[in-house]
Design an enzyme around this catalytic site. Sequence first.
Site, PDB file in Angstrom:
ATOM      1  N   ASP A  33     -30.292 -10.777  -3.008  1.00  0.00           N
ATOM      2  CA  ASP A  33     -29.412 -11.855  -2.523  1.00  0.00           C
ATOM      3  C   ASP A  33     -30.155 -13.189  -2.473  1.00  0.00           C
ATOM      4  O   ASP A  33     -29.702 -14.197  -3.017  1.00  0.00           O
ATOM      5  CB  ASP A  33     -28.903 -11.539  -1.105  1.00  0.00           C
ATOM      6  CG  ASP A  33     -27.723 -10.593  -1.109  1.00  0.00           C
ATOM      7  OD1 ASP A  33     -27.557  -9.872  -2.102  1.00  0.00           O
ATOM      8  OD2 ASP A  33     -26.981 -10.575  -0.111  1.00  0.00           O
ATOM      9  N   GLY A  75     -23.122 -12.776   0.079  1.00  0.00           N
ATOM     10  CA  GLY A  75     -24.424 -13.396   0.355  1.00  0.00           C
ATOM     11  C   GLY A  75     -24.398 -14.540   1.353  1.00  0.00           C
ATOM     12  O   GLY A  75     -25.243 -15.445   1.281  1.00  0.00           O
ATOM     13  N   SER A  76     -23.466 -14.510   2.320  1.00  0.00           N
ATOM     14  CA  SER A  76     -23.341 -15.656   3.231  1.00  0.00           C
ATOM     15  C   SER A  76     -24.622 -15.910   4.033  1.00  0.00           C
ATOM     16  O   SER A  76     -25.041 -17.057   4.191  1.00  0.00           O
ATOM     17  CB  SER A  76     -22.157 -15.468   4.178  1.00  0.00           C
ATOM     18  OG  SER A  76     -22.369 -14.343   4.987  1.00  0.00           O
ATOM     19  N   ALA A 112     -18.917  -9.885   3.554  1.00  0.00           N
ATOM     20  CA  ALA A 112     -17.998  -9.612   2.452  1.00  0.00           C
ATOM     21  C   ALA A 112     -18.738  -9.347   1.144  1.00  0.00           C
ATOM     22  O   ALA A 112     -18.141  -9.297   0.080  1.00  0.00           O
ATOM     23  CB  ALA A 112     -17.039 -10.793   2.287  1.00  0.00           C
ATOM     24  N   ALA A 148     -27.834 -15.191   3.346  1.00  0.00           N
ATOM     25  CA  ALA A 148     -28.913 -15.746   2.522  1.00  0.00           C
ATOM     26  C   ALA A 148     -28.589 -17.191   2.144  1.00  0.00           C
ATOM     27  O   ALA A 148     -29.470 -18.055   2.124  1.00  0.00           O
ATOM     28  CB  ALA A 148     -29.116 -14.895   1.265  1.00  0.00           C
TER      29      ALA A 148
HETATM   30  O1  PMV Z   1     -25.418  -8.286   0.839  1.00  0.00           O
HETATM   31  P1  PMV Z   1     -24.525  -7.411   0.019  1.00  0.00           P
HETATM   32  O2  PMV Z   1     -23.475  -6.769   0.781  1.00  0.00           O
HETATM   33  O3  PMV Z   1     -24.094  -8.067  -1.235  1.00  0.00           O
HETATM   34  O4  PMV Z   1     -25.390  -6.135  -0.450  1.00  0.00           O
HETATM   35  C1  PMV Z   1     -26.637  -6.214  -0.955  1.00  0.00           C
HETATM   36  C2  PMV Z   1     -26.842  -5.205  -2.008  1.00  0.00           C
HETATM   37  C3  PMV Z   1     -27.495  -3.894  -1.618  1.00  0.00           C
HETATM   38  O5  PMV Z   1     -28.066  -3.397  -2.823  1.00  0.00           O
HETATM   39  C4  PMV Z   1     -26.444  -2.924  -1.113  1.00  0.00           C
HETATM   40  C5  PMV Z   1     -28.589  -4.041  -0.571  1.00  0.00           C
HETATM   41  C6  PMV Z   1     -29.819  -4.784  -1.048  1.00  0.00           C
HETATM   42  O6  PMV Z   1     -30.617  -5.182  -0.180  1.00  0.00           O
HETATM   43  O7  PMV Z   1     -30.040  -4.929  -2.264  1.00  0.00           O
END
Ligand code: PMV
Length: 316
Positions: A152, A107-108, A104, A110
């Site tokens: 993240d 960051g779940s 979603a 990480a």
């Molecule tokens: O993990 P998310 O869905 O919040 O996406 C990370 C953000 C991106 O810039 C799309 C990918 C990244 O590794 O920074």
Amino acid sequence: MPAVYAYAPGKVILTGEHAVVYGQPAIAAPVNEVRARASVEANPKAEPGSVFIIAPDIALKTSLADLPRDHPMVTVIQGVQNALGVKRLPALTLKVSSTIPIAAGLGSGAAISVAVSRALSAFLGSPLNDEEVSRLAFETDQYYHGTPSGIDNTVISFGMLVFFMKEQPIELLTNKRDFTLVIADTGEKSHTGEVVGELRQRVQKKSERYHVIFDQIGKLTLAARRAIEHGELNQLGKLFSDNHALLRQLDVSSEKLDLLVKVALDAGALGAKLSGAGQGGNMIALVNEQDAEKIASCLKSAGAVNTIITTIPKTI
Ligand code: PMV
């Protein structure tokens, strides 16, 4: 010995997602209203080295030895052992739970890695610091995301508003005024690895076009940093909405994200955008605090499956 607990927050990206993968800066904030929790408890009846994992939110109830070697849980546990020079773990049970929705953009993955490495290292008597848990979470994010930028794991490990650029030392941002976000979940899954991978293919075909957009997003993030440092919330809101328009040009939005962005703006938000990889997941709206409940309720009426109101506190 009592169980050792550790926690890690969720996160939102305020500006700069995707462009950050291509070397541009991005800004992210922790979201403390949702979190991952890990507990580690000795299991004196079991053989030394036996590790049992119970993680209902990711459908895991297994012995560590039965997981594939490249599984993120194996990577993070092995990472803690390597960092601490522990060859063999005492028999233990690791329990993991999380209120952070999966896939979603919050960051779940990480957060689970950070909570596990904190709890396990504390259980072993040598708690790892933020930088070390961040590095371990980056390694596990590679399993979920392929080529993560590192934003993240950084924001979740440090738990502060961060200005992030790949391969640069992390900068914690000073924030002149509290600001409030409404976060709304489309209910559509956002698979970061897929969205980033598909964008990479488009970038390879039309490199110049996409790099012009990444540069614009990078400049916008610098302006957002100034707005945060000076407490200029109207300006920050405008930058959110401009960032959403640029993310649409990257083709990473969705009809529902666009709808929720519009609904938030019509209901009085200062600005709104998708947050994270996109094509689903969550959007964020910058709002005046007194409007937050009303805007959250408009977003729910328009189809958001969940909303979170969070305030990023001022630091000066
Ligand atoms: O993990 P998310 O869905 O919040 O996406 C990370 C953000 C991106 O810039 C799309 C990918 C990244 O590794 O920074």
